[in-house]
Design a protein around this motif. Structure first.
Motif, PDB file in Angstrom:
ATOM      1  N   ALA A   1       0.898  -1.412   0.075  1.00  0.00           N
ATOM      2  CA  ALA A   1       0.148   0.115  -0.230  1.00  0.00           C
ATOM      3  C   ALA A   1       0.803   1.284  -0.138  1.00  0.00           C
ATOM      4  O   ALA A   1       0.412   2.380  -0.737  1.00  0.00           O
ATOM      5  CB  ALA A   1      -0.836   0.136   1.199  1.00  0.00           C
ATOM      6  N   SER A   2       2.105   1.167   0.593  1.00  0.00           N
ATOM      7  CA  SER A   2       2.869   2.395   0.894  1.00  0.00           C
ATOM      8  C   SER A   2       3.400   2.797  -0.561  1.00  0.00           C
ATOM      9  O   SER A   2       3.391   3.968  -1.208  1.00  0.00           O
ATOM     10  CB  SER A   2       3.868   2.340   1.788  1.00  0.00           C
ATOM     11  N   VAL A   3       3.681   1.591  -1.350  1.00  0.00           N
ATOM     12  CA  VAL A   3       4.344   1.848  -2.719  1.00  0.00           C
ATOM     13  C   VAL A   3       3.386   2.251  -3.605  1.00  0.00           C
ATOM     14  O   VAL A   3       3.650   3.122  -4.308  1.00  0.00           O
ATOM     15  CB  VAL A   3       5.095   0.413  -3.183  1.00  0.00           C
ATOM     16  N   MET A   4       2.032   1.722  -3.379  1.00  0.00           N
ATOM     17  CA  MET A   4       0.924   2.062  -4.259  1.00  0.00           C
ATOM     18  C   MET A   4       0.388   3.505  -4.174  1.00  0.00           C
ATOM     19  O   MET A   4       0.045   4.205  -5.042  1.00  0.00           O
ATOM     20  CB  MET A   4      -0.358   1.102  -4.249  1.00  0.00           C
ATOM     21  N   ASP A   5       0.478   4.046  -2.843  1.00  0.00           N
ATOM     22  CA  ASP A   5       0.449   5.323  -2.626  1.00  0.00           C
ATOM     23  C   ASP A   5       1.442   6.367  -3.134  1.00  0.00           C
ATOM     24  O   ASP A   5       0.984   7.303  -3.842  1.00  0.00           O
ATOM     25  CB  ASP A   5       0.497   5.532  -0.982  1.00  0.00           C
ATOM     26  N   GLU A   6       2.598   5.985  -3.244  1.00  0.00           N
ATOM     27  CA  GLU A   6       3.523   6.634  -3.822  1.00  0.00           C
ATOM     28  C   GLU A   6       3.379   6.723  -5.320  1.00  0.00           C
ATOM     29  O   GLU A   6       3.410   7.513  -6.255  1.00  0.00           O
ATOM     30  CB  GLU A   6       5.219   6.131  -3.767  1.00  0.00           C
ATOM     31  N   LEU A   7       2.965   5.555  -6.102  1.00  0.00           N
ATOM     32  CA  LEU A   7       2.671   5.504  -7.570  1.00  0.00           C
ATOM     33  C   LEU A   7       1.370   6.252  -7.917  1.00  0.00           C
ATOM     34  O   LEU A   7       1.177   6.986  -8.930  1.00  0.00           O
ATOM     35  CB  LEU A   7       2.469   3.977  -7.814  1.00  0.00           C
ATOM     36  N   ARG A   8       0.339   6.328  -6.886  1.00  0.00           N
ATOM     37  CA  ARG A   8      -0.703   7.157  -7.156  1.00  0.00           C
ATOM     38  C   ARG A   8      -0.191   8.501  -7.257  1.00  0.00           C
ATOM     39  O   ARG A   8      -0.529   9.263  -8.039  1.00  0.00           O
ATOM     40  CB  ARG A   8      -1.755   7.000  -6.221  1.00  0.00           C
ATOM     41  N   ASN A   9       0.569   9.001  -6.067  1.00  0.00           N
ATOM     42  CA  ASN A   9       0.903  10.363  -6.172  1.00  0.00           C
ATOM     43  C   ASN A   9       1.857  10.812  -7.418  1.00  0.00           C
ATOM     44  O   ASN A   9       1.819  12.135  -7.544  1.00  0.00           O
ATOM     45  CB  ASN A   9       1.856  10.793  -4.884  1.00  0.00           C
ATOM     46  N   GLU A  10       2.485   9.933  -8.154  1.00  0.00           N
ATOM     47  CA  GLU A  10       3.198  10.283  -9.168  1.00  0.00           C
ATOM     48  C   GLU A  10       2.500  10.268 -10.426  1.00  0.00           C
ATOM     49  O   GLU A  10       3.004  10.418 -11.428  1.00  0.00           O
ATOM     50  CB  GLU A  10       4.398   9.477  -9.234  1.00  0.00           C
ATOM     51  N   GLY A  11       1.267   9.859 -10.384  1.00  0.00           N
ATOM     52  CA  GLY A  11       0.255   9.712 -11.537  1.00  0.00           C
ATOM     53  C   GLY A  11       0.203   8.382 -12.445  1.00  0.00           C
ATOM     54  O   GLY A  11      -0.041   8.358 -13.206  1.00  0.00           O
ATOM     55  N   ILE A  12       1.157   7.417 -11.893  1.00  0.00           N
ATOM     56  CA  ILE A  12       1.271   6.237 -12.572  1.00  0.00           C
ATOM     57  C   ILE A  12       0.070   5.391 -12.339  1.00  0.00           C
ATOM     58  O   ILE A  12      -0.311   4.614 -13.195  1.00  0.00           O
ATOM     59  CB  ILE A  12       2.562   5.565 -12.013  1.00  0.00           C
ATOM     60  N   VAL A  13      -0.482   5.369 -11.196  1.00  0.00           N
ATOM     61  CA  VAL A  13      -1.561   4.449 -10.841  1.00  0.00           C
ATOM     62  C   VAL A  13      -2.838   5.805 -10.703  1.00  0.00           C
ATOM     63  O   VAL A  13      -2.794   6.463  -9.804  1.00  0.00           O
ATOM     64  CB  VAL A  13      -1.814   3.752  -9.476  1.00  0.00           C
ATOM     65  N   THR A  14      -3.757   5.394 -11.558  1.00  0.00           N
ATOM     66  CA  THR A  14      -4.987   6.378 -11.718  1.00  0.00           C
ATOM     67  C   THR A  14      -6.190   5.747 -11.456  1.00  0.00           C
ATOM     68  O   THR A  14      -6.272   4.669 -11.527  1.00  0.00           O
ATOM     69  CB  THR A  14      -4.944   7.193 -12.946  1.00  0.00           C
ATOM     70  N   GLY A  15      -7.427   6.511 -11.104  1.00  0.00           N
ATOM     71  CA  GLY A  15      -8.512   5.771 -10.888  1.00  0.00           C
ATOM     72  C   GLY A  15      -8.712   5.095  -9.590  1.00  0.00           C
ATOM     73  O   GLY A  15      -9.365   3.953  -9.509  1.00  0.00           O
TER      74      GLY A  15
ATOM     75  N   ILE B   1      -4.224  -5.489  -2.657  1.00  0.00           N
ATOM     76  CA  ILE B   1      -3.737  -4.458  -3.402  1.00  0.00           C
ATOM     77  C   ILE B   1      -4.737  -3.538  -4.163  1.00  0.00           C
ATOM     78  O   ILE B   1      -6.100  -4.238  -4.117  1.00  0.00           O
ATOM     79  CB  ILE B   1      -2.840  -4.798  -4.483  1.00  0.00           C
ATOM     80  N   GLU B   2      -4.473  -2.357  -4.206  1.00  0.00           N
ATOM     81  CA  GLU B   2      -5.684  -1.146  -4.406  1.00  0.00           C
ATOM     82  C   GLU B   2      -5.902  -1.956  -5.761  1.00  0.00           C
ATOM     83  O   GLU B   2      -4.943  -2.170  -6.754  1.00  0.00           O
ATOM     84  CB  GLU B   2      -5.135   0.132  -4.661  1.00  0.00           C
ATOM     85  N   ARG B   3      -7.308  -1.919  -6.198  1.00  0.00           N
ATOM     86  CA  ARG B   3      -8.011  -2.265  -7.429  1.00  0.00           C
ATOM     87  C   ARG B   3      -7.424  -1.714  -8.597  1.00  0.00           C
ATOM     88  O   ARG B   3      -6.945  -2.202  -9.803  1.00  0.00           O
ATOM     89  CB  ARG B   3      -9.341  -2.299  -7.401  1.00  0.00           C
ATOM     90  N   ALA B   4      -7.126  -0.269  -8.638  1.00  0.00           N
ATOM     91  CA  ALA B   4      -6.796   0.338  -9.652  1.00  0.00           C
ATOM     92  C   ALA B   4      -5.401   0.240 -10.108  1.00  0.00           C
ATOM     93  O   ALA B   4      -4.935   0.399 -11.274  1.00  0.00           O
ATOM     94  CB  ALA B   4      -6.639   1.869  -9.153  1.00  0.00           C
ATOM     95  N   ALA B   5      -4.512  -0.533  -9.258  1.00  0.00           N
ATOM     96  CA  ALA B   5      -3.181  -0.858  -9.570  1.00  0.00           C
ATOM     97  C   ALA B   5      -3.254  -2.214 -10.025  1.00  0.00           C
ATOM     98  O   ALA B   5      -2.048  -2.689 -10.665  1.00  0.00           O
ATOM     99  CB  ALA B   5      -2.349  -0.797  -8.256  1.00  0.00           C
ATOM    100  N   VAL B   6      -4.222  -3.031 -10.204  1.00  0.00           N
ATOM    101  CA  VAL B   6      -3.926  -4.485 -10.676  1.00  0.00           C
ATOM    102  C   VAL B   6      -3.629  -4.446 -12.140  1.00  0.00           C
ATOM    103  O   VAL B   6      -2.448  -5.184 -12.309  1.00  0.00           O
ATOM    104  CB  VAL B   6      -5.437  -5.043 -10.441  1.00  0.00           C
ATOM    105  N   THR B   7      -4.218  -3.656 -12.949  1.00  0.00           N
ATOM    106  CA  THR B   7      -3.688  -4.076 -14.307  1.00  0.00           C
ATOM    107  C   THR B   7      -2.178  -3.409 -14.374  1.00  0.00           C
ATOM    108  O   THR B   7      -1.589  -4.024 -15.057  1.00  0.00           O
ATOM    109  CB  THR B   7      -4.575  -3.184 -15.390  1.00  0.00           C
ATOM    110  N   THR B   8      -1.993  -2.160 -13.841  1.00  0.00           N
ATOM    111  CA  THR B   8      -0.649  -1.643 -13.911  1.00  0.00           C
ATOM    112  C   THR B   8       0.643  -2.529 -13.566  1.00  0.00           C
ATOM    113  O   THR B   8       1.599  -2.576 -14.095  1.00  0.00           O
ATOM    114  CB  THR B   8      -0.620  -0.531 -13.174  1.00  0.00           C
ATOM    115  N   MET B   9       0.211  -3.250 -12.650  1.00  0.00           N
ATOM    116  CA  MET B   9       1.163  -4.332 -12.138  1.00  0.00           C
ATOM    117  C   MET B   9       1.079  -5.716 -12.605  1.00  0.00           C
ATOM    118  O   MET B   9       1.940  -6.429 -12.251  1.00  0.00           O
ATOM    119  CB  MET B   9       0.866  -4.404 -10.570  1.00  0.00           C
TER     120      MET B   9
END
Length: 155
Positions: A28-42, A62-70
């Motif tokens: 989650a801490s990594v996903m938060d960083e990816l969201r803040n950088e605009g890599i994980v959206t929605g 894991i956050e649903r929005a990150a599933v496809t990205t990851m």
């Protein structure tokens, strides 16, 4: 950006622990960083299980929005609506045989604003399989959310 060059995550027992909860927190801490950088959206605030098989317990959530990205395999429920016409079974009148009309399938069309397959034909109900819900609980939830189908019909 240079931040894309650095490794984001290694799930070692030293860095992420040995429980689903500790690994989920580490991810989650990594996903938060990816969201803040605009890599994980929605972002949806909905957790999906990550496992090597549908039937195995999750290694982490894991956050649903990150599933496809990851590149994580995701599961879901898909419901088709079949309508069987209200007519009597085959009957014989004089020399003519009247057969049952064929069943009909309900079709939905995706919103043109959807990120995936906008405007395309679709199931009447579909949704990702989040952590913490059984398949039937998810079917009931999605039927109500997406198509207004009450639980007594969805069951």
């Amino acid at each position: 950006s240079s931040s894309l060059m650095k490794p984001y995550m290694t799930l070692s027992t030293r860095s992420a622990g040995t429980t689903v909860e500790s690994r989920t927190q580490a991810v989650a801490s990594v996903m938060d960083e990816l969201r803040n950088e605009g890599i994980v959206t929605g972002w949806r605030d909905e957790l999906f299980p990550v496992s090597d098989s549908f039937y195995n317990p999750p290694l982490f959530l894991i956050e649903r929005a990150a599933v496809t990205t990851m590149g994580i395999l995701e599961y879901g429920v898909h419901i088709n609506g079949i309508l069987k016409p209200d007519t009597p079974s085959s009957s014989r009148t004089s020399s003519t045989v009247v057969k049952d009309p064929p069943p009909l399938m309900w079709m939905a069309r995706r919103s043109k604003t959807k990120s995936k397959h906008p405007g395309m034909l679709d199931h009447i109900v579909a949704g990702g399989q989040p952590a913490g819900l059984s398949l039937m609980e998810n079917v009931i939830k999605e039927c109500e959310e997406e198509a207004g189908i009450p639980p007594e019909i969805a069951r």
